[in-house]
Design an enzyme around this catalytic site. Structure first.
Site, PDB file in Angstrom:
ATOM      1  CG  LEU A   1     -11.379   1.132   8.125  1.00  0.00           C
ATOM      2  CD1 LEU A   1     -11.480   0.218   9.341  1.00  0.00           C
ATOM      3  CD2 LEU A   1     -11.262   2.591   8.559  1.00  0.00           C
TER       4      LEU A   1
ATOM      5  CD  GLU B   1       5.688   0.960 -11.512  1.00  0.00           C
ATOM      6  OE1 GLU B   1       6.135   1.776 -12.332  1.00  0.00           O
ATOM      7  OE2 GLU B   1       6.098  -0.229 -11.443  1.00  0.00           O
TER       8      GLU B   1
END
Length: 306
Positions: free
Chosen positions: A221, A276
């Site tokens: 999950l 990033e």
């Protein structure tokens, strides 16, 4: 040097960290103790991907990512390109300014202890997040959080740690425009003016912000946190209070545990994958379950299956 064959460990170091005396000392000490450890250094983007491929082709059993969250992200991307049956285990030598994933795992922060664990610690299979075709191991954070993380000067991050993000956030908050978009998950949907969005496989991002406190790396999950935009200082204080009470839902904050989530944005939405920066108009986040062999410490809090 020993042969670089099957069963070896490769340390792929971010070039900015390669000359740190503590790192060199740790490598020398562990080699003297008999560990086969091969060092490679990255110079530019893409080096990590290439070196992972070379290590896997040589039969390496472990690859240690030496750097910050961005370095780990590139090594994970390289590992996910390899067939599962020859994918080396990932170890981590935290050398970044935030080290969010390493802190979430409760890894040692000193080079010798971290590298020793990376070489000798238990390996467990963990889930890997996929945002469309891009892998992330920790957290994808978007909206306001992503803009702050990207714009905070590196020196300020190092000086103030997590406080830098809060400082920059307060300076920019009143000029902030929310991101309109539509979220969908298996049993619900919402169209919201977003202040912040976080999709967690790991538990923290942005220099220590615990955005996914219920996260486990092996439960199949994702943690979905989204924060509605605010219009006053009082509402901002309410958001801060609600974030401190995660994982409970509030008036502005929702926290869900989902196998996947999709998002359609009215504009280019800023999102950080493990730190990033990216921008998306649409994405689907999901999990590749038990895809990554990861070296973990004893009693790792991000693992649910014991």
């Amino acid at each position: 040097m020993a042969s670089q064959g099957k069963g070896s460990t490769w340390l792929i170091l971010n070039g900015k960290s390669a000359q740190q005396p503590e790192v060199r000392s740790a490598v020398d000490t562990l080699r003297r103790q008999g560990h086969e450890l091969h060092i490679r250094v990255t110079w530019e983007g893409g080096d990590g991907l290439r070196l992972v491929g070379e290590a896997a082709a040589a039969g390496a059993s472990r690859i240690v990512a030496g750097g910050g969250d961005g370095s780990i992200n590139e090594i994970v991307a390289g590992l996910m390109r390899e067939p599962a049956e020859r994918r080396p285990a990932l170890g981590i030598l935290p050398l970044g300014s935030a080290n969010d994933f390493a802190h979430g795992l409760t890894l040692p922060m000193t080079p010798y202890a971290a590298l020793e664990l990376a070489l000798t610690g238990e390996v467990r299979k963990v889930d890997v997040g996929m945002l469309d075709e891009e892998a992330f191991i920790n957290v994808a954070s978007g909206g306001f959080g992503a803009e702050i993380t990207t714009s905070t000067p590196v020196g300020l991050k190092r000086l103030l740690g997590g406080g830098a993000y809060s400082l920059m956030g307060m300076l920019k908050a009143w000029n902030y425009q929310p991101f309109e978009g539509h979220l969908r998950w298996p049993d619900g949907e919402a169209r919201v003016p977003l202040f912040m969005l976080a999709i967690g496989n790991g538990c923290q991002a942005g220099g220590g912000q615990r955005l996914a406190p219920s996260a486990k790396l092996d439960d199949g999950l994702l943690e979905l946190l989204f924060v509605r935009h605010f219009n006053s200082l009082g509402e901002l204080k309410r958001i801060i209070d609600e974030l401190e009470n995660l994982p409970h839902d509030g008036r502005f904050v929702r926290y869900l545990r989902v196998p996947w989530v999709e998002f359609d944005s009215d504009g280019a939405f800023p999102l950080n994958l493990d730190g990033e920066p990216r921008r998306y108009h649409h994405f689907r986040a999901s999990l590749d379950q038990e895809a990554m062999p990861l070296v973990v410490p004893a009693n790792c809090p991000l693992l649910g299956k014991h």
